[in-house]
Motif scaffolding. Structure first.
Motif, PDB file in Angstrom:
ATOM      1  N   SER A  74      29.251   2.388   0.385  1.00 48.63           N
ATOM      2  CA  SER A  74      30.699   1.799   0.484  1.00 48.63           C
ATOM      3  C   SER A  74      30.738   0.580  -0.460  1.00 48.63           C
ATOM      4  CB  SER A  74      30.969   1.313   1.799  1.00 48.63           C
ATOM      5  OG  SER A  74      32.125   0.757   2.103  1.00 48.63           O
ATOM      6  N   ASP A 104      31.685   6.861   1.891  1.00 46.85           N
ATOM      7  CA  ASP A 104      30.926   6.493   3.041  1.00 46.85           C
ATOM      8  C   ASP A 104      29.685   7.130   3.520  1.00 46.85           C
ATOM      9  OD1 ASP A 104      33.353   4.327   4.627  1.00 46.85           O
ATOM     10  OD2 ASP A 104      31.999   3.872   3.213  1.00 46.85           O
ATOM     11  N   CYS A 154      36.902  -8.277   7.620  1.00 47.01           N
ATOM     12  CA  CYS A 154      35.282  -7.667   7.116  1.00 47.01           C
ATOM     13  C   CYS A 154      35.643  -6.220   7.020  1.00 47.01           C
ATOM     14  CB  CYS A 154      34.597  -7.626   8.473  1.00 47.01           C
ATOM     15  SG  CYS A 154      34.070  -9.458   8.817  1.00 47.01           S
ATOM     16  N   ASN A 155      35.031  -5.525   5.887  1.00 50.45           N
ATOM     17  CA  ASN A 155      34.983  -4.297   5.493  1.00 50.45           C
ATOM     18  C   ASN A 155      36.532  -3.813   5.064  1.00 50.45           C
ATOM     19  OD1 ASN A 155      32.212  -3.790   5.624  1.00 50.45           O
ATOM     20  ND2 ASN A 155      32.505  -3.711   7.768  1.00 50.45           N
ATOM     21  N   ARG A 162      25.941  -6.992  10.565  1.00 51.19           N
ATOM     22  CA  ARG A 162      27.546  -6.882  10.838  1.00 51.19           C
ATOM     23  C   ARG A 162      27.948  -7.953  11.756  1.00 51.19           C
ATOM     24  NH1 ARG A 162      29.049  -0.640  10.532  1.00 51.19           N
ATOM     25  NH2 ARG A 162      28.280  -0.153   8.509  1.00 51.19           N
ATOM     26  N   ASP A 182      32.159  -7.143   2.490  1.00 53.48           N
ATOM     27  CA  ASP A 182      31.788  -7.544   3.866  1.00 53.48           C
ATOM     28  C   ASP A 182      32.458  -8.467   4.421  1.00 53.48           C
ATOM     29  OD1 ASP A 182      29.116  -6.269   3.697  1.00 53.48           O
ATOM     30  OD2 ASP A 182      27.779  -7.786   3.539  1.00 53.48           O
ATOM     31  N   ASP A 200      39.505  -2.162   3.244  1.00 55.04           N
ATOM     32  CA  ASP A 200      39.227  -0.933   2.361  1.00 55.04           C
ATOM     33  C   ASP A 200      40.563  -0.635   1.620  1.00 55.04           C
ATOM     34  OD1 ASP A 200      40.982   0.219   4.408  1.00 55.04           O
ATOM     35  OD2 ASP A 200      39.878   1.723   4.621  1.00 55.04           O
ATOM     36  N   TYR A 223      33.128  -1.202   0.005  1.00 56.12           N
ATOM     37  CA  TYR A 223      34.182  -2.456   0.714  1.00 56.12           C
ATOM     38  C   TYR A 223      33.591  -3.597   0.984  1.00 56.12           C
ATOM     39  CZ  TYR A 223      36.117   2.189   2.259  1.00 56.12           C
ATOM     40  OH  TYR A 223      36.643   3.471   1.865  1.00 56.12           O
TER      41      TYR A 223
END
Length: 172
Positions: free
Chosen positions: A78, A73, A51-52, A30, A82, A54, A80
């Motif tokens: 997920s 999640d 990032c991520n 991450r 990166d 949604d 979503y």
């Protein structure tokens, strides 16, 4: 698409030049993903880089629960992305990137499924390009380019060759 992928290569060049510390200290994916997104943002003026992320416009991104790719999640599945290069309000989704460290020995299938789903033309507002990057401390050890829900073999070869030409890819 090659124009956008060349921008990714420029971001990777800057990322590797400035972020060696992340690999020296073996930080998590991450943190690596975030720092790559910072460099990618410089290449895509007029676009949001998140990032991520949604959302699809005003809607929350939802896909079926309990499948290999979902927005469930608590199951760790997920969908979503990166990293997303997009316009938030419209929505207009240009590029999604999944990043893995080369030392991550879990199967690639989850990231590959995510990229197939995120670029699938049957999903509302799919990403135009999906990119899987496996990174070690000095190179991209593996990459795949996704278009319309599938690996685009020709673009994947072109991208891998460009990485090699710029010193960012491993020679086969």
């Amino acid at each position: 698409m090659q124009t956008e992928l060349n921008k990714v290569i420029a971001a990777l060049r800057d990322f590797y030049a400035q972020e060696a510390f992340l690999f020296e200290k073996d930080v998590g994916e991450r943190a690596i993903t975030h720092r790559f997104a910072v460099h990618l943002e410089k290449q895509f003026s007029g676009w949001s880089v998140d990032c991520n992320y949604d959302r699809l416009g005003e809607r929350t991104l939802h896909l079926p629960h309990g499948t290999i790719i979902s927005t469930d999640d608590h199951l760790g599945k997920s969908i979503y992305p990166d990293v997303a290069v997009h316009q938030r309000e419209i929505p207009n989704n240009l590029l999604t990137v999944e990043i893995r460290k080369a030392s991550n020995h879990t199967p690639l299938e989850h990231d590959q499924h995510k990229l197939r789903a995120l670029t699938d033309v049957h999903v509302w507002f799919p990403y135009w390009i999906g990119l899987l990057l496996v990174l070690d401390g000095h190179h991209v050890t593996m990459s795949e380019v996704y278009v319309s829900g599938l690996v685009d073999e020709a673009l994947s070869r072109w991208f891998a060759t460009r990485l090699q030409e710029t010193g960012l890819g491993i020679r086969a």
